[in-house]
Design a protein around this motif. Structure first.
Motif, PDB file in Angstrom:
ATOM      1  N   UNK A   8      -7.729  -2.571  -9.457  1.00 20.49           N
ATOM      2  CA  UNK A   8      -6.399  -2.212  -9.935  1.00 20.49           C
ATOM      3  C   UNK A   8      -6.453  -1.639 -11.359  1.00 20.49           C
ATOM      4  N   UNK A   9      -5.847  -0.476 -11.511  1.00 25.04           N
ATOM      5  CA  UNK A   9      -5.754   0.251 -12.784  1.00 25.04           C
ATOM      6  C   UNK A   9      -7.109   0.668 -13.350  1.00 25.04           C
ATOM      7  N   UNK A  10      -8.151   0.630 -12.525  1.00 24.55           N
ATOM      8  CA  UNK A  10      -9.451   1.172 -12.922  1.00 24.55           C
ATOM      9  C   UNK A  10      -9.780   2.402 -12.075  1.00 24.55           C
ATOM     10  N   UNK A  11      -9.696   2.248 -10.757  1.00 28.53           N
ATOM     11  CA  UNK A  11      -9.958   3.388  -9.884  1.00 28.53           C
ATOM     12  C   UNK A  11      -8.862   3.558  -8.823  1.00 28.53           C
ATOM     13  N   UNK A  12      -7.743   2.895  -9.035  1.00 25.03           N
ATOM     14  CA  UNK A  12      -6.622   3.010  -8.122  1.00 25.03           C
ATOM     15  C   UNK A  12      -5.532   2.030  -8.513  1.00 25.03           C
ATOM     16  N   UNK A  13      -4.501   2.012  -7.715  1.00 23.38           N
ATOM     17  CA  UNK A  13      -3.395   1.089  -7.934  1.00 23.38           C
ATOM     18  C   UNK A  13      -3.192   0.316  -6.642  1.00 23.38           C
ATOM     19  N   UNK A  14      -3.232  -0.993  -6.746  1.00 23.35           N
ATOM     20  CA  UNK A  14      -3.005  -1.844  -5.578  1.00 23.35           C
ATOM     21  C   UNK A  14      -1.548  -2.281  -5.605  1.00 23.35           C
ATOM     22  N   UNK A  15      -0.897  -2.095  -4.483  1.00 26.42           N
ATOM     23  CA  UNK A  15       0.508  -2.499  -4.378  1.00 26.42           C
ATOM     24  C   UNK A  15       0.642  -3.508  -3.251  1.00 26.42           C
ATOM     25  N   UNK A  16       1.708  -4.274  -3.318  1.00 24.90           N
ATOM     26  CA  UNK A  16       1.979  -5.276  -2.296  1.00 24.90           C
ATOM     27  C   UNK A  16       2.252  -4.596  -0.961  1.00 24.90           C
ATOM     28  N   UNK A  17       1.707  -5.160   0.084  1.00 23.49           N
ATOM     29  CA  UNK A  17       1.912  -4.639   1.430  1.00 23.49           C
ATOM     30  C   UNK A  17       3.395  -4.569   1.774  1.00 23.49           C
ATOM     31  N   UNK A  19       5.757  -2.904   0.533  1.00 23.29           N
ATOM     32  CA  UNK A  19       6.697  -2.796  -0.576  1.00 23.29           C
ATOM     33  C   UNK A  19       6.980  -1.332  -0.871  1.00 23.29           C
ATOM     34  N   UNK A  20       8.037  -0.824  -0.257  1.00 20.51           N
ATOM     35  CA  UNK A  20       8.405   0.573  -0.418  1.00 20.51           C
ATOM     36  C   UNK A  20       8.721   0.882  -1.881  1.00 20.51           C
ATOM     37  N   UNK A  21       9.436  -0.012  -2.532  1.00 23.18           N
ATOM     38  CA  UNK A  21       9.803   0.195  -3.928  1.00 23.18           C
ATOM     39  C   UNK A  21       8.598   0.263  -4.842  1.00 23.18           C
ATOM     40  N   UNK A  22       7.635  -0.617  -4.619  1.00 21.34           N
ATOM     41  CA  UNK A  22       6.415  -0.618  -5.433  1.00 21.34           C
ATOM     42  C   UNK A  22       5.595   0.646  -5.177  1.00 21.34           C
ATOM     43  N   UNK A  23       5.538   1.075  -3.928  1.00 18.99           N
ATOM     44  CA  UNK A  23       4.833   2.306  -3.592  1.00 18.99           C
ATOM     45  C   UNK A  23       5.496   3.495  -4.269  1.00 18.99           C
ATOM     46  N   UNK A  24       6.797   3.562  -4.184  1.00 15.61           N
ATOM     47  CA  UNK A  24       7.539   4.659  -4.799  1.00 15.61           C
ATOM     48  C   UNK A  24       7.324   4.685  -6.315  1.00 15.61           C
ATOM     49  N   UNK A  25       7.384   3.541  -6.948  1.00 13.46           N
ATOM     50  CA  UNK A  25       7.187   3.448  -8.387  1.00 13.46           C
ATOM     51  C   UNK A  25       5.775   3.888  -8.777  1.00 13.46           C
TER      52      UNK A  25
END
Length: 78
Positions: A8-17, A19-25
């Motif tokens: 996370x925040x090194x080579x990508x962003x991990x979001x909660x499964x 979670x449309x809002x988190x993906x959009x953000x």
């Protein structure tokens, strides 16, 4: 899976499964923040080159096939 490759925040962003809002953000952040996007992309590329070198994978596959051939040869002797 992704949690084995992505840091996370090194080579990508991990979001909660789911979670449309988190993906959009996260997508919005990456679209607007060129520096972060390039940082993640550079680190991701280096990780892939180091961990998934073609020669390494070919050697691993060859080893698997050789092991399978040994097992198959043992069954012939029965």
């Amino acid at each position: 899976g992704c949690n084995e490759i992505i840091k996370h925040n090194y080579n990508g962003i991990i979001i909660q499964s789911k979670s449309v809002g988190e993906l959009e953000c996260s997508m919005k952040i990456l679209m607007e923040n060129n520096k972060l996007r390039n940082y993640l992309a550079t680190n991701a590329r280096e990780n892939i080159v180091q961990r998934y070198d073609q020669q390494f994978l070919w050697n691993a596959l060859l080893g698997e096939y050789q092991q399978l051939e040994k097992v198959r040869a043992n069954y012939k002797d029965w």
